[in-house]
Every structure is written in C-alpha cells, then in structure tokens.
Write a protein that holds these residues in place. Structure first.
Motif, PDB file in Angstrom:
ATOM      1  N   SER A 359      19.033 -23.281  -2.841  1.00 24.19           N
ATOM      2  CA  SER A 359      18.221 -22.072  -3.058  1.00 24.19           C
ATOM      3  C   SER A 359      18.584 -21.424  -4.384  1.00 24.19           C
ATOM      4  CB  SER A 359      18.431 -21.076  -1.912  1.00 24.19           C
ATOM      5  OG  SER A 359      19.767 -20.616  -1.888  1.00 24.19           O
ATOM      6  N   LEU A 360      17.636 -20.683  -4.910  1.00 28.25           N
ATOM      7  CA  LEU A 360      17.837 -19.930  -6.152  1.00 28.25           C
ATOM      8  C   LEU A 360      17.194 -18.571  -5.949  1.00 28.25           C
ATOM      9  CD1 LEU A 360      18.760 -19.934  -9.131  1.00 28.25           C
ATOM     10  CD2 LEU A 360      16.488 -20.750  -9.729  1.00 28.25           C
ATOM     11  N   THR A 361      17.993 -17.531  -5.927  1.00 26.30           N
ATOM     12  CA  THR A 361      17.474 -16.191  -5.677  1.00 26.30           C
ATOM     13  C   THR A 361      17.819 -15.270  -6.846  1.00 26.30           C
ATOM     14  OG1 THR A 361      19.489 -15.550  -4.499  1.00 26.30           O
ATOM     15  CG2 THR A 361      17.662 -16.438  -3.188  1.00 26.30           C
ATOM     16  N   LEU A 362      16.932 -14.336  -7.093  1.00 25.27           N
ATOM     17  CA  LEU A 362      17.151 -13.336  -8.139  1.00 25.27           C
ATOM     18  C   LEU A 362      16.974 -11.963  -7.516  1.00 25.27           C
ATOM     19  CD1 LEU A 362      15.859 -13.374 -11.751  1.00 25.27           C
ATOM     20  CD2 LEU A 362      15.489 -11.355 -10.335  1.00 25.27           C
ATOM     21  N   GLU A 363      17.918 -11.083  -7.765  1.00 27.10           N
ATOM     22  CA  GLU A 363      17.845  -9.748  -7.188  1.00 27.10           C
ATOM     23  C   GLU A 363      18.388  -8.730  -8.184  1.00 27.10           C
ATOM     24  OE1 GLU A 363      20.216  -9.808  -3.701  1.00 27.10           O
ATOM     25  OE2 GLU A 363      21.899 -10.790  -4.676  1.00 27.10           O
ATOM     26  N   PRO A 364      17.906  -7.505  -8.118  1.00 26.51           N
ATOM     27  CA  PRO A 364      18.427  -6.487  -9.029  1.00 26.51           C
ATOM     28  C   PRO A 364      19.869  -6.131  -8.702  1.00 26.51           C
ATOM     29  CG  PRO A 364      16.906  -5.520  -7.436  1.00 26.51           C
ATOM     30  CD  PRO A 364      16.829  -7.003  -7.244  1.00 26.51           C
ATOM     31  N   ALA A 365      20.633  -5.841  -9.751  1.00 26.71           N
ATOM     32  CA  ALA A 365      22.006  -5.373  -9.580  1.00 26.71           C
ATOM     33  C   ALA A 365      22.078  -3.962 -10.153  1.00 26.71           C
ATOM     34  CB  ALA A 365      22.973  -6.312 -10.288  1.00 26.71           C
ATOM     35  N   GLU A 366      23.187  -3.334 -10.018  1.00 28.22           N
ATOM     36  CA  GLU A 366      23.366  -1.960 -10.542  1.00 28.22           C
ATOM     37  C   GLU A 366      24.460  -1.956 -11.569  1.00 28.22           C
ATOM     38  OE1 GLU A 366      21.434   0.465 -10.053  1.00 28.22           O
ATOM     39  OE2 GLU A 366      20.205  -0.442  -8.489  1.00 28.22           O
ATOM     40  N   PRO A 367      24.169  -2.114 -12.855  1.00 29.68           N
ATOM     41  CA  PRO A 367      22.841  -2.322 -13.460  1.00 29.68           C
ATOM     42  C   PRO A 367      22.557  -3.809 -13.626  1.00 29.68           C
ATOM     43  CG  PRO A 367      24.438  -1.921 -15.171  1.00 29.68           C
ATOM     44  CD  PRO A 367      25.206  -1.884 -13.870  1.00 29.68           C
ATOM     45  N   GLY A 368      21.390  -4.153 -14.180  1.00 30.04           N
ATOM     46  CA  GLY A 368      21.045  -5.522 -14.513  1.00 30.04           C
ATOM     47  C   GLY A 368      20.509  -6.307 -13.332  1.00 30.04           C
ATOM     48  N   CYS A 369      20.818  -7.594 -13.316  1.00 28.14           N
ATOM     49  CA  CYS A 369      20.350  -8.439 -12.216  1.00 28.14           C
ATOM     50  C   CYS A 369      21.356  -9.538 -11.933  1.00 28.14           C
ATOM     51  CB  CYS A 369      18.977  -9.020 -12.526  1.00 28.14           C
ATOM     52  SG  CYS A 369      18.981 -10.340 -13.735  1.00 28.14           S
ATOM     53  N   ARG A 370      21.198 -10.151 -10.761  1.00 28.12           N
ATOM     54  CA  ARG A 370      22.104 -11.211 -10.332  1.00 28.12           C
ATOM     55  C   ARG A 370      21.269 -12.384  -9.843  1.00 28.12           C
ATOM     56  NH1 ARG A 370      25.349  -8.530  -7.177  1.00 28.12           N
ATOM     57  NH2 ARG A 370      23.954  -8.553  -5.394  1.00 28.12           N
ATOM     58  N   VAL A 371      21.575 -13.582 -10.346  1.00 24.05           N
ATOM     59  CA  VAL A 371      20.930 -14.818  -9.898  1.00 24.05           C
ATOM     60  C   VAL A 371      21.966 -15.624  -9.133  1.00 24.05           C
ATOM     61  CG1 VAL A 371      19.764 -16.933 -10.592  1.00 24.05           C
ATOM     62  CG2 VAL A 371      19.363 -14.826 -11.860  1.00 24.05           C
ATOM     63  N   THR A 372      21.610 -16.071  -7.930  1.00 21.51           N
ATOM     64  CA  THR A 372      22.542 -16.834  -7.089  1.00 21.51           C
ATOM     65  C   THR A 372      21.962 -18.212  -6.822  1.00 21.51           C
ATOM     66  OG1 THR A 372      23.255 -14.791  -6.005  1.00 21.51           O
ATOM     67  CG2 THR A 372      23.832 -16.866  -4.931  1.00 21.51           C
ATOM     68  N   LEU A 373      22.730 -19.219  -7.173  1.00 22.11           N
ATOM     69  CA  LEU A 373      22.350 -20.623  -6.959  1.00 22.11           C
ATOM     70  C   LEU A 373      23.259 -21.208  -5.884  1.00 22.11           C
ATOM     71  CD1 LEU A 373      20.878 -23.259  -7.813  1.00 22.11           C
ATOM     72  CD2 LEU A 373      22.625 -23.532  -9.572  1.00 22.11           C
ATOM     73  N   ARG A 374      22.633 -21.744  -4.812  1.00 25.23           N
ATOM     74  CA  ARG A 374      23.398 -22.355  -3.714  1.00 25.23           C
ATOM     75  C   ARG A 374      22.998 -23.813  -3.591  1.00 25.23           C
ATOM     76  NH1 ARG A 374      25.513 -19.118   0.335  1.00 25.23           N
ATOM     77  NH2 ARG A 374      24.855 -20.624   1.906  1.00 25.23           N
ATOM     78  N   VAL A 375      23.997 -24.688  -3.627  1.00 20.53           N
ATOM     79  CA  VAL A 375      23.753 -26.133  -3.578  1.00 20.53           C
ATOM     80  C   VAL A 375      24.601 -26.737  -2.463  1.00 20.53           C
ATOM     81  CG1 VAL A 375      24.043 -28.295  -4.838  1.00 20.53           C
ATOM     82  CG2 VAL A 375      23.221 -26.266  -6.035  1.00 20.53           C
TER      83      VAL A 375
END
Length: 379
Positions: A359-375
């Motif tokens: 999976s590849l998810t993108l979500e807002p962070a405080e501040p900026g954003c975070r992308v999480t890659l799960r393999v």
C-alpha cells in the motif's frame, strides 16, 4: 501531492483485475480478499456450464430440441451443479494443499516440472472427485454406475475429460502467468522511459549549477559534482536490475537530496534512518526516489524558508514500512503541475509486484505531509 481516493472494492477496477489475475494464474501474488477468489470460482464455473450445455446440444444435434427453452434450462441447471461442484472442490483442495506444501512463496521457488505436476495433479484430483459428486447432486448418479459396460465407459470418459480440462487449464494458467510477467516488464519499461525523460532536466540543471559555482565557490562546485556522480552511479545501477536491497534505494535518495541541498542550501535539510534488517529487504528499483522528489518539489520548494525531509524505514508485523515526511506546505497546497502522477505510477507498480498486499498512503501532517509505503516481506 494529492491522496488517492478510497474506493469500494467493486468500483476499483485495478484491484478487481489484480484479484482476477491472481485467481486465473493460480501462482501469482495473492491479491484481494480471500472470499473474492471463491467468487471468481463460482463465476467461472457458471460460465463453463454454458459451454458444456452448448456442447451437449451440438453432440446430440439430431435429437436435440434447440428451440425448447425448458430443455436448455434443464441441461444448464445440471451442468451448473456439476461444474460448481468441481470448481469448489478444486478451490478447496488448493486452499488445503498450498499451505501444506509451504505456501505460494515456496511453490514459486520450485522447478518448472514440479509446479507443472502440482498444478496438474490438484485440478485432476478435483475433477475426479467433483465429477462423481456433482453427478450425484445433479440427480444423474445412474450415469456413474460401476458395471463395466456402462460404468467403464463413464469412468473412461471422465478420466479423458479430466485430463483434457487439466491440460487446458494448466496451459491457460501458464499462459496468463507469462502475460502477467510481460505486463510487469512493460510497466517497468514505462517507468524507465519516464525516468529517461526526467533525467535530462535534472542533469542539465545540476551541470548548470556546477558551472556557475566553479568561478566563485570551487569547493562547493566540487561537492555538488561528487554528489551528482554518486546519484548517477546509484540511478543507473538500479535501472539495470529488477530488484535490489532498500539500502541501494536509500543511497540513491541520499545522493539526490545532497545534490538538491547544495542547490537549495539552508532551505533543505534531510534525515534518513533505517534499521539494518530493513536495509536488506529487496525492492523494485526507483520506489523511494519519486517519494523524496515529490516531498521536495511539492512540499518544500514552494515554501520560502524550505524545511526538512525525513525518511524512516523499519520492519513491522511482516511488512517493510517506509515513511517519507516533510514539513512543507502540505497536500494540495502546491500549485505545481504533475500532482499525483508519480503516486499513481508507484501504486500501479506495487499492484503488479505485490497485489493489494502493498500500500501507498498520503496524509497531511502537522505541518506538511507524510507518505507511508508498506511492502509485504513474505514474497
């Protein structure tokens, strides 16, 4: 960058296609919920029953009443019962035998002749068991008498039919497997073509920066050229192989960020942390670099005072988890073109390699954003 919308399974053509391929190829990466594999079995059996019904009318063309819908319905109903019984028994046998033989990951390591024997023997056994059981359930048990004049003929026809179906299905599955591998190679080729189109811009911009620095800051020009050489070495090496350890991806990301840091100076800072075990996990090439590039391009460059890119990698619950965070402007705030293209490309590659287990998810962070890659690790 914009997050991908979460759609229900029945409206997600990509996930449905991956699940269908996993069922059809029988040796592909598991994809989709387990119950969906049973749904494919039911649909395939019902379709196969149509073929057997038509075949029955063709073989009895002289006596068949082609225009009588009741006869068609009667024969289709009988064929559906038999086909469903065979299909469900084959699916059950695979559900039992695959774990007994070490799972799909181990079966994929077998020699071709071993996989051929396994994927021929299980359907053959399923057809033999399912045909007799299905005929009994369909009320045609008299056709399976064990006397030689009638039963011998039926058993002979059953065995021949089983062998034919097994032979056809096995070669069909093998053909679909080759098609899947071809699709994977095509996806990778598209990536490399895209990468080949992007590299010249990065190349020319970097060389222009080096040229402008030589006259008034030679040490910095030398530092930038060294980082760019490391980036090219890691990038070209990755494009020549199908998989490589995460450590290579981290080296590429480090070289890329070093080049940009020289260009952006104090506006860019970065941190890369990974456990020794995570660094050894094999990955398709160029999975991480687009995430880092997006974090800088869409998150930090639009921000006047820049920010920090952080990359963390660790093993959690049977998965390699990679997080790329930035404290930039956040998802959707960047006005630069190309939002989502890299993520869509990565999701397509993950689906090709791992099914929907990655999976590849993108979500807002405080501040900026975070992308999480799960393999998943068990591939």
């Amino acid at each position: 960058m914009t997050p991908a919308p979460s759609r229900p399974l029945w409206r997600d053509a990509r996930r449905l296609r991956a699940s269908w391929h996993a069922w059809l190829s029988n040796d592909a990466q598991p994809s989709g919920p387990g119950w969906l594999q049973w749904v494919w079995t039911v649909l395939f059996s019902c379709t196969l029953a149509v073929g057997f019904t038509v075949l029955g009318f063709v073989l009895n063309a002289r006596s068949a009443r082609w225009t009588d819908p009741a006869i068609w319905a009667w024969w289709y109903w009988k064929n559906v019962i038999v086909c469903l019984t065979i299909g469900l028994i084959i699916q059950t046998l695979f559900t039992i035998f695959v774990p007994l033989f070490g799972g799909r990951a181990r079966i994929r390591t077998w020699a071709d002749w071993q996989r051929t024997v396994f994927f021929s023997a299980v359907p053959l056994l399923g057809v033999l068991i399912g045909w007799v059981s299905g005929m009994w359930l369909a009320g045609l048990a008299d056709w399976v008498r064990m006397d030689w004049s009638q039963g011998g003929k039926i058993i002979g026809i059953t065995s021949a039919l089983s062998l034919c179906i097994t032979f056809v299905l096995h070669h069909w599955f093998a053909s679909k497997n080759r098609q899947l591998k071809a699709e994977r190679r095509a996806t990778e080729a598209q990536l490399r073509l895209l990468q080949g189109q992007i590299e010249p811009h990065f190349l020319f911009n970097t060389l222009a920066n080096v040229h402008s620095l030589i006259d008034y800051d030679a040490p910095k020009a030398k530092e930038m050229l060294g980082a760019f050489t490391a980036y090219l070495r890691a990038s070209l090496g990755g494009l020549r192989r199908e998989t490589g350890p995460l450590d290579d991806e981290l080296s590429l990301a480090t070289a890329y960020l070093t080049v940009l840091q020289t260009r952006m100076e104090d506006r860019l800072r970065f941190e890369i942390n990974a456990t020794p075990e995570a660094r050894l996990v094999p990955l398709p090439p160029m999975l991480l670099q687009p995430l880092v590039e997006n974090a800088v391009h869409h998150g930090l460059e639009p921000k006047i005072d820049g920010g920090t890119v952080s990359v963390d990698a660790a093993l959690r619950d049977g998965f390699l988890v990679i997080e790329v965070r930035d404290d930039g402007v956040g998802p959707g705030a960047s006005r630069r073109a190309g939002n989502g293209i890299a993520l869509d490309n990565l999701r397509e590659r993950l689906m090709t390699h791992y099914g929907d287990r990655a999976s590849l998810t993108l979500e807002p962070a405080e501040p900026g954003c975070r992308v999480t890659l799960r393999v998943p690790l068990d591939v």
